[in-house]
Design a protein around this motif. Structure first.
Motif, PDB file in Angstrom:
ATOM      1  N   VAL A   1       0.844  -1.178   0.000  1.00  0.00           N
ATOM      2  CA  VAL A   1       0.000   0.000   0.000  1.00  0.00           C
ATOM      3  C   VAL A   1       0.886   1.237   0.000  1.00  0.00           C
ATOM      4  CG1 VAL A   1      -0.175   0.004   2.515  1.00  0.00           C
ATOM      5  CG2 VAL A   1      -1.903   1.182   1.150  1.00  0.00           C
ATOM      6  N   GLN A   2       0.468   2.269  -0.730  1.00  0.00           N
ATOM      7  CA  GLN A   2       1.191   3.539  -0.762  1.00  0.00           C
ATOM      8  C   GLN A   2       0.345   4.602  -0.070  1.00  0.00           C
ATOM      9  OE1 GLN A   2       1.973   3.982  -5.006  1.00  0.00           O
ATOM     10  NE2 GLN A   2       4.074   3.308  -4.678  1.00  0.00           N
ATOM     11  N   LEU A   3       1.015   5.452   0.691  1.00  0.00           N
ATOM     12  CA  LEU A   3       0.336   6.450   1.502  1.00  0.00           C
ATOM     13  C   LEU A   3       0.795   7.853   1.122  1.00  0.00           C
ATOM     14  CD1 LEU A   3       0.811   4.637   4.923  1.00  0.00           C
ATOM     15  CD2 LEU A   3      -1.236   4.617   3.503  1.00  0.00           C
ATOM     16  N   GLN A   4      -0.144   8.794   1.107  1.00  0.00           N
ATOM     17  CA  GLN A   4       0.149  10.181   0.763  1.00  0.00           C
ATOM     18  C   GLN A   4      -0.512  11.085   1.791  1.00  0.00           C
ATOM     19  OE1 GLN A   4       1.988  11.254  -2.023  1.00  0.00           O
ATOM     20  NE2 GLN A   4       1.821  13.353  -1.287  1.00  0.00           N
ATOM     21  N   ALA A   5       0.304  11.705   2.638  1.00  0.00           N
ATOM     22  CA  ALA A   5      -0.213  12.585   3.671  1.00  0.00           C
ATOM     23  C   ALA A   5      -0.314  14.021   3.165  1.00  0.00           C
ATOM     24  CB  ALA A   5       0.676  12.532   4.900  1.00  0.00           C
ATOM     25  N   SER A   6      -1.299  14.739   3.673  1.00  0.00           N
ATOM     26  CA  SER A   6      -1.488  16.136   3.306  1.00  0.00           C
ATOM     27  C   SER A   6      -2.225  16.862   4.419  1.00  0.00           C
ATOM     28  CB  SER A   6      -2.272  16.253   2.005  1.00  0.00           C
ATOM     29  OG  SER A   6      -3.563  15.684   2.143  1.00  0.00           O
ATOM     30  N   GLY A   7      -2.292  18.192   4.298  1.00  0.00           N
ATOM     31  CA  GLY A   7      -3.077  18.970   5.240  1.00  0.00           C
ATOM     32  C   GLY A   7      -2.267  19.752   6.241  1.00  0.00           C
ATOM     33  N   GLY A   8      -0.962  19.587   6.239  1.00  0.00           N
ATOM     34  CA  GLY A   8      -0.145  20.340   7.162  1.00  0.00           C
ATOM     35  C   GLY A   8      -0.095  21.810   6.787  1.00  0.00           C
ATOM     36  N   GLY A   9       0.458  22.601   7.694  1.00  0.00           N
ATOM     37  CA  GLY A   9       0.569  24.031   7.433  1.00  0.00           C
ATOM     38  C   GLY A   9       0.935  24.783   8.682  1.00  0.00           C
ATOM     39  N   LEU A  10       0.810  26.103   8.591  1.00  0.00           N
ATOM     40  CA  LEU A  10       1.114  26.989   9.704  1.00  0.00           C
ATOM     41  C   LEU A  10      -0.189  27.426  10.362  1.00  0.00           C
ATOM     42  CD1 LEU A  10       3.082  28.800  11.320  1.00  0.00           C
ATOM     43  CD2 LEU A  10       2.803  30.514   9.504  1.00  0.00           C
ATOM     44  N   VAL A  11      -0.257  27.277  11.667  1.00  0.00           N
ATOM     45  CA  VAL A  11      -1.467  27.642  12.396  1.00  0.00           C
ATOM     46  C   VAL A  11      -1.058  28.250  13.734  1.00  0.00           C
ATOM     47  CG1 VAL A  11      -1.696  25.362  13.446  1.00  0.00           C
ATOM     48  CG2 VAL A  11      -3.721  26.800  13.182  1.00  0.00           C
ATOM     49  N   GLN A  12      -1.878  29.146  14.239  1.00  0.00           N
ATOM     50  CA  GLN A  12      -1.598  29.740  15.542  1.00  0.00           C
ATOM     51  C   GLN A  12      -2.008  28.793  16.660  1.00  0.00           C
ATOM     52  OE1 GLN A  12      -3.532  33.616  15.599  1.00  0.00           O
ATOM     53  NE2 GLN A  12      -1.571  34.590  15.137  1.00  0.00           N
ATOM     54  N   ALA A  13      -1.358  28.925  17.786  1.00  0.00           N
ATOM     55  CA  ALA A  13      -1.710  28.125  18.942  1.00  0.00           C
ATOM     56  C   ALA A  13      -3.194  28.309  19.257  1.00  0.00           C
ATOM     57  CB  ALA A  13      -0.870  28.527  20.143  1.00  0.00           C
ATOM     58  N   GLY A  14      -3.844  27.203  19.561  1.00  0.00           N
ATOM     59  CA  GLY A  14      -5.276  27.215  19.803  1.00  0.00           C
ATOM     60  C   GLY A  14      -6.098  26.907  18.571  1.00  0.00           C
ATOM     61  N   GLY A  15      -5.461  26.907  17.423  1.00  0.00           N
ATOM     62  CA  GLY A  15      -6.167  26.646  16.179  1.00  0.00           C
ATOM     63  C   GLY A  15      -6.312  25.169  15.879  1.00  0.00           C
ATOM     64  N   SER A  16      -6.824  24.884  14.680  1.00  0.00           N
ATOM     65  CA  SER A  16      -7.104  23.511  14.274  1.00  0.00           C
ATOM     66  C   SER A  16      -6.560  23.234  12.882  1.00  0.00           C
ATOM     67  CB  SER A  16      -8.617  23.248  14.268  1.00  0.00           C
ATOM     68  OG  SER A  16      -9.175  23.408  15.553  1.00  0.00           O
ATOM     69  N   LEU A  17      -6.257  21.976  12.660  1.00  0.00           N
ATOM     70  CA  LEU A  17      -5.889  21.477  11.333  1.00  0.00           C
ATOM     71  C   LEU A  17      -6.426  20.059  11.203  1.00  0.00           C
ATOM     72  CD1 LEU A  17      -2.115  22.419  10.741  1.00  0.00           C
ATOM     73  CD2 LEU A  17      -4.078  23.269   9.445  1.00  0.00           C
ATOM     74  N   ARG A  18      -6.702  19.664   9.985  1.00  0.00           N
ATOM     75  CA  ARG A  18      -7.068  18.272   9.730  1.00  0.00           C
ATOM     76  C   ARG A  18      -6.097  17.688   8.725  1.00  0.00           C
ATOM     77  NH1 ARG A  18     -12.458  15.362   7.220  1.00  0.00           N
ATOM     78  NH2 ARG A  18     -11.611  16.239   5.274  1.00  0.00           N
ATOM     79  N   LEU A  19      -5.395  16.675   9.144  1.00  0.00           N
ATOM     80  CA  LEU A  19      -4.499  15.965   8.256  1.00  0.00           C
ATOM     81  C   LEU A  19      -5.248  14.824   7.587  1.00  0.00           C
ATOM     82  CD1 LEU A  19      -1.296  15.683  10.479  1.00  0.00           C
ATOM     83  CD2 LEU A  19      -2.042  17.571   9.017  1.00  0.00           C
ATOM     84  N   SER A  20      -4.879  14.567   6.351  1.00  0.00           N
ATOM     85  CA  SER A  20      -5.446  13.451   5.609  1.00  0.00           C
ATOM     86  C   SER A  20      -4.322  12.557   5.118  1.00  0.00           C
ATOM     87  CB  SER A  20      -6.251  13.942   4.408  1.00  0.00           C
ATOM     88  OG  SER A  20      -7.319  14.763   4.802  1.00  0.00           O
ATOM     89  N   CYS A  21      -4.619  11.308   4.965  1.00  0.00           N
ATOM     90  CA  CYS A  21      -3.652  10.359   4.419  1.00  0.00           C
ATOM     91  C   CYS A  21      -4.413   9.435   3.475  1.00  0.00           C
ATOM     92  CB  CYS A  21      -2.981   9.576   5.530  1.00  0.00           C
ATOM     93  SG  CYS A  21      -1.779   8.360   4.944  1.00  0.00           S
ATOM     94  N   ALA A  22      -4.171   9.622   2.205  1.00  0.00           N
ATOM     95  CA  ALA A  22      -4.846   8.820   1.188  1.00  0.00           C
ATOM     96  C   ALA A  22      -3.987   7.606   0.853  1.00  0.00           C
ATOM     97  CB  ALA A  22      -5.082   9.657  -0.058  1.00  0.00           C
ATOM     98  N   ALA A  23      -4.630   6.470   0.733  1.00  0.00           N
ATOM     99  CA  ALA A  23      -3.918   5.226   0.478  1.00  0.00           C
ATOM    100  C   ALA A  23      -4.351   4.600  -0.832  1.00  0.00           C
ATOM    101  CB  ALA A  23      -4.154   4.245   1.617  1.00  0.00           C
ATOM    102  N   SER A  24      -3.420   3.964  -1.465  1.00  0.00           N
ATOM    103  CA  SER A  24      -3.746   3.201  -2.658  1.00  0.00           C
ATOM    104  C   SER A  24      -3.913   1.744  -2.256  1.00  0.00           C
ATOM    105  CB  SER A  24      -2.629   3.326  -3.691  1.00  0.00           C
ATOM    106  OG  SER A  24      -1.431   2.755  -3.174  1.00  0.00           O
ATOM    107  N   GLY A  25      -4.541   0.960  -3.101  1.00  0.00           N
ATOM    108  CA  GLY A  25      -4.664  -0.452  -2.806  1.00  0.00           C
ATOM    109  C   GLY A  25      -6.080  -0.851  -2.424  1.00  0.00           C
ATOM    110  N   ARG A  26      -6.475  -2.026  -2.842  1.00  0.00           N
ATOM    111  CA  ARG A  26      -7.841  -2.480  -2.616  1.00  0.00           C
ATOM    112  C   ARG A  26      -8.061  -3.040  -1.222  1.00  0.00           C
ATOM    113  NH1 ARG A  26      -8.223  -6.468  -7.617  1.00  0.00           N
ATOM    114  NH2 ARG A  26      -6.054  -6.758  -6.965  1.00  0.00           N
TER     115      ARG A  26
END
Length: 122
Positions: A1-26
């Motif tokens: 399986v291959q994995l591709q992470a995304s969603g990172g970035g710069l955020v201020q303390a107290g803020g929110s982010l959502r990371l995603s990781c898309a995978a290949s393979g059945r």
């Protein structure tokens, strides 16, 4: 399986982010998944894991109540919702997959994504 992470970035303390990781393979729906992070100058550490069905999750104490791991097997994607971010959450975040049980040790996961950088500013 291959994995591709995304969603990172710069955020201020107290803020929110959502990371995603898309995978290949059945066979994604049969894999346990984990998120790990590595801060500058520090060793990689476990953040969260989820079993194949999503019925069981585990978190490191420092993120309990702030982070939520989830998965959408129809989309072959695992998520890490990060709320109330702190400067100490700054790190490169990696997703990982295992055909066996969810675990808190990185050596249990043979498949890794490339990492996405999360920077939390004060």
């Amino acid at each position: 399986v291959q994995l591709q992470a995304s969603g990172g970035g710069l955020v201020q303390a107290g803020g929110s982010l959502r990371l995603s990781c898309a995978a290949s393979g059945r066979t994604f729906s049969s894999y346990a998944l984990g998120w790990f992070r590595q801060a500058p100058g520090k060793e990689r550490e476990f953040v969260a894991s989820i079993n194949w069905s999503g019925s069981s999750t585990t978190y490191v104490d420092s993120v309990k109540g702030r982070f939520t791991i989830s998965r959408d097997n129809a989309k072959n994607t695992v998520y890490l919702q990060m709320n109330s971010l702190k400067t100490e959450d700054t790190a490169v975040y990696y997703c990982a997959a295992s055909a066996y049980m969810a675990a808190v040790t990185g050596t249990a996961y043979p498949y890794w994504g490339q990492g996405t950088l999360v920077t939390v500013s004060s």
